[in-house]
Design a protein around this motif. Structure first.
Motif, PDB file in Angstrom:
ATOM      1  N   ALA A  15       0.822  -1.219   0.000  1.00 12.18           N
ATOM      2  CA  ALA A  15       0.000   0.000   0.000  1.00 12.18           C
ATOM      3  C   ALA A  15       0.854   1.267   0.000  1.00 12.18           C
ATOM      4  N   PRO A  74       2.791   4.195  -4.800  1.00 11.56           N
ATOM      5  CA  PRO A  74       1.865   5.234  -5.282  1.00 11.56           C
ATOM      6  C   PRO A  74       0.984   4.717  -6.414  1.00 11.56           C
ATOM      7  N   LYS A  75      -0.273   5.059  -6.404  1.00 17.13           N
ATOM      8  CA  LYS A  75      -1.164   4.718  -7.508  1.00 17.13           C
ATOM      9  C   LYS A  75      -1.136   5.857  -8.526  1.00 17.13           C
ATOM     10  N   GLY A  76      -1.234   5.496  -9.783  1.00 18.68           N
ATOM     11  CA  GLY A  76      -1.234   6.507 -10.829  1.00 18.68           C
ATOM     12  C   GLY A  76       0.139   6.884 -11.333  1.00 18.68           C
ATOM     13  N   LYS A  77       1.201   6.263 -10.785  1.00 22.05           N
ATOM     14  CA  LYS A  77       2.558   6.515 -11.259  1.00 22.05           C
ATOM     15  C   LYS A  77       3.212   5.190 -11.653  1.00 22.05           C
ATOM     16  N   LYS A 133      -3.369  -6.060  -8.623  1.00 25.00           N
ATOM     17  CA  LYS A 133      -3.817  -4.926  -7.822  1.00 25.00           C
ATOM     18  C   LYS A 133      -3.709  -3.662  -8.673  1.00 25.00           C
ATOM     19  N   GLU A 134      -4.188  -2.549  -8.174  1.00 27.97           N
ATOM     20  CA  GLU A 134      -4.301  -1.334  -8.988  1.00 27.97           C
ATOM     21  C   GLU A 134      -3.021  -0.508  -8.951  1.00 27.97           C
ATOM     22  N   TYR A 135      -1.927  -1.126  -9.420  1.00 30.95           N
ATOM     23  CA  TYR A 135      -0.648  -0.428  -9.478  1.00 30.95           C
ATOM     24  C   TYR A 135      -0.025  -0.654 -10.847  1.00 30.95           C
TER      25      TYR A 135
END
Length: 418
Positions: A367, A370-373, A395-397
Motif C-alpha cells: 500500500a 503510489p497509484k497513478g505513477k 492490484k491497482e498499481y
C-alpha cells in the motif's frame, strides 16, 4: 492465555494468527538464496513470499540447493513482524498410484536410445514446458488435457507401455496422469519419477520443438561446416563448426541463463557441443539433433546464404518485464524505483532515488506504492523483483520489474546487463 492478533493474508488462502505456526503448500515459483526468500504459487496471479534462515529445517532435501522451481513443497511458517518466516520446508514426494512402478534412470536411457512402437513416452507438464525442452521421442499430453480427452490421446492398443514424466520427484503431474491411464484400462503404466530435472542432471540434454525455435527466443548454433550451412540453415542460426566452438566462448551471451540450441549433422556433435557449453556455466543448454530434416518435417523453411557472423541474444520479455536496453534508454517521467533487496543490501548500494521495500515485506507494505505513477521493481538478478511483482500483480498499481543483472561497483556506479 496470550492475546492473538488476527491478520488476513493478502493471498486470500488462509488466516494468520501472530505466534501460531501455519502451513502452506504449493509449487515453488522462485528461490533467492542471497536474500533467503522462497515464493510459492497460490493460484492465478497469486504468490506467497516467505523468508528462511539458518534455523529452517528441511525435509527430503539437504537445503534449497535440492529444491527446484516448479517442485511442490510444504512450508510451516510463523509471522515475525512484517515477515513470514519458514520454520520447516518439506519437499513433497508423492506416492506412486497402485499398480504403477518407477522407471530407473538406466532403464529410461535404454528406452530412449531409439523409437519403440511398444512404448509411449508422455510429458505431463504444461505444453510450454514441453516446447522449450523435452525428452527424446516424448509426446506432450498435459495433465488437464488428459483429464478432458482421456483415451482419445492414448494408443488404441491397451498393451502399449505408457511412461509418464514431469518436473521431478516432487512433481505430481505424472503420477496423476498415470492414475488416469490405469483407470482407462491401460495395464502397463509407469512413471519416470526423476523427470526432466533428473534427465538433465544425468548430463543428457532436452530437445525444444521446432515451433519454439522458430520464435527466436534462444541462441541457435549450426555446428556444420560453412559450406553446408550456406546451402541451407535454420533462420537465425549462427554457424560455428564444432571444431571451432571453443574459440567462441567469450562471444556467447554474458547471461548464463540464456537458452542455447545446438544442431548439426548428428547426435554426437550436438552432445559434444552441449557438454562444452555446460562446462562454460550455461544452465539452459538444449539440442535439436533432428537438424534441418526435422525442421522441414515440422513444415518450416530453410534459409540460404551465409549465417549471421555474431551472436545476438535478446530475451523476449513479457508485458510486465523491462530489459536492460529499455532501462538504459530511460524510464518514463515520474517512475518510482523500488529496490526489493534486503535493507542491508540497500544501505550498502542502490540505484539513485530508489526506495526500499524488501520482497519478503511486499505483501504487508504494498500500500506504500503510489497509484497513478509507473513503478519499477529491481534487485541484482531479476529473481526477487519478479517475486515482488507476483505479490502486487492484479492490484491497482502500474508495476513492472527489471529482468536484468544489476551490478554495483565500488565507485558508486552500476552496470545493467542481460
Amino acid at each position: 492465555m496470550a492475546q492473538l492478533t488476527l491478520v488476513a493474508l493478502w493471498c486470500g488462502c488462509s488466516i494468520a494468527y501472530a505466534g501460531e505456526t501455519l502451513n502452506v503448500v504449493g509449487p515453488v515459483r522462485a528461490l533467492a538464496n542471497k536474500s533467503k526468500t522462497i515464493a510459492l504459487d497460490q493460484g492465478i496471479k497469486k504468490a506467497l513470499v516467505l523468508r528462511f534462515d539458518e534455523k529452517t529445517a528441511f525435509v527430503n532435501a539437504a537445503g534449497t540447493k535440492d529444491i527446484l522451481p516448479g517442485e511442490n513443497v510444504s512450508v510451516d511458517y510463523q509471522r515475525d513482524g512484517d515477515d513470514l518466516v519458514a520454520t520447516r520446508i518439506t519437499k513433497m514426494i508423492p506416492n506412486l498410484p497402485e499398480g504403477v512402478q518407477d522407471v530407473p534412470l538406466q532403464e529410461m536411457e535404454a528406452l530412449l536410445e531409439r523409437p519403440n512402437p511398444e512404448v509411449m513416452i508422455i510429458d505431463a507438464r504444461p505444453a510450454s514446458k514441453y516446447a522449450s525442452g523435452h525428452l527424446p521421442y516424448a509426446v506432450s499430453i498435459p495433465l488437464p488435457v488428459l483429464e478432458q480427452q482421456g483415451s482419445t490421446l492414448l494408443p488404441a492398443r491397451k498393451e502399449v507401455q505408457l511412461v509418464f514424466y514431469c518436473g521431478g520427484v516432487s512433481c505430481g503431474l505424472s503420477h496423476k496422469s498415470a492414475q488416469i491411464a490405469r483407470s482407462l484400462g491401460y495395464p502397463n503404466v509407469r512413471v519416470f519419477t526423476a523427470g526432466e530435472p533428473g534427465w538433465k542432471k544425468a548430463e543428457h540434454y532436452t530437445i525444444p520443438s521446432a515451433a519454439f525455435i522458430s520464435e527466436g527466443n534462444a541462441v541457435l548454433i549450426d555446428l556444420r561446416e560453412a559450406k553446408a550451412a550456406a546451402a541451407g540453415h535454420l533462420p537465425g542460426a549462427v554457424n560455428i563448426p564444432l571444431a571451432q566452438l571453443e574459440q567462441w566462448e567469450n562471444r556467447f551471451p554474458s547471461t548464463k541463463a540464456a537458452q542455447l540450441v545446438f544442431y548439426g549433422t548428428g547426435e554426437k556433435d550436438v552432445a559434444a557441443a552441449v557438454s562444452t557449453a555446460r562446462d562454460w556455466g550455461y544452465s539452459n543448454v538444449t539440442g535439436f539433433p533432428g537438424g534441418i530434416e526435422e525442421w522441414r518435417r515440422a513444415g518450416f523453411q530453410l534459409q540460404g546464404g551465409s549465417t549471421a557472423d555474431r551472436i545476438v541474444y535478446r530475451k523476449k520479455l513479457g508485458p510486465n518485464e523491462l530489459g536492460p536496453n529499455d532501462f538504459l534508454k530511460g524510464l518514463p517521467e515520474g517512475t518510482i524505483l523500488v529496490d526489493v533487496r534486503t535493507p542491508e543490501e540497500f544501505k550498502k548500494e542502490r540505484l539513485p532515488n530508489a526506495i526500499n521495500i524488501p520482497t519478503e515485506q511486499m505483501a504487508k507494505r504494498f500500500a506504500e506504492l503510489p497509484k497513478g505513477k509507473p513503478v519499477l521493481f529491481y534487485c541484482n538478478t531479476g529473481t526477487r523483483a519478479e517475486m515482488a511483482f507476483d505479490v502486487v500483480q492484479g492490484k491497482e498499481y502500474a508495476v513492472k520489474f527489471l529482468n536484468a543483472n544489476v551490478e554495483f561497483k565500488e565507485d558508486g556506479s552500476y552496470k545493467v546487463s542481460e
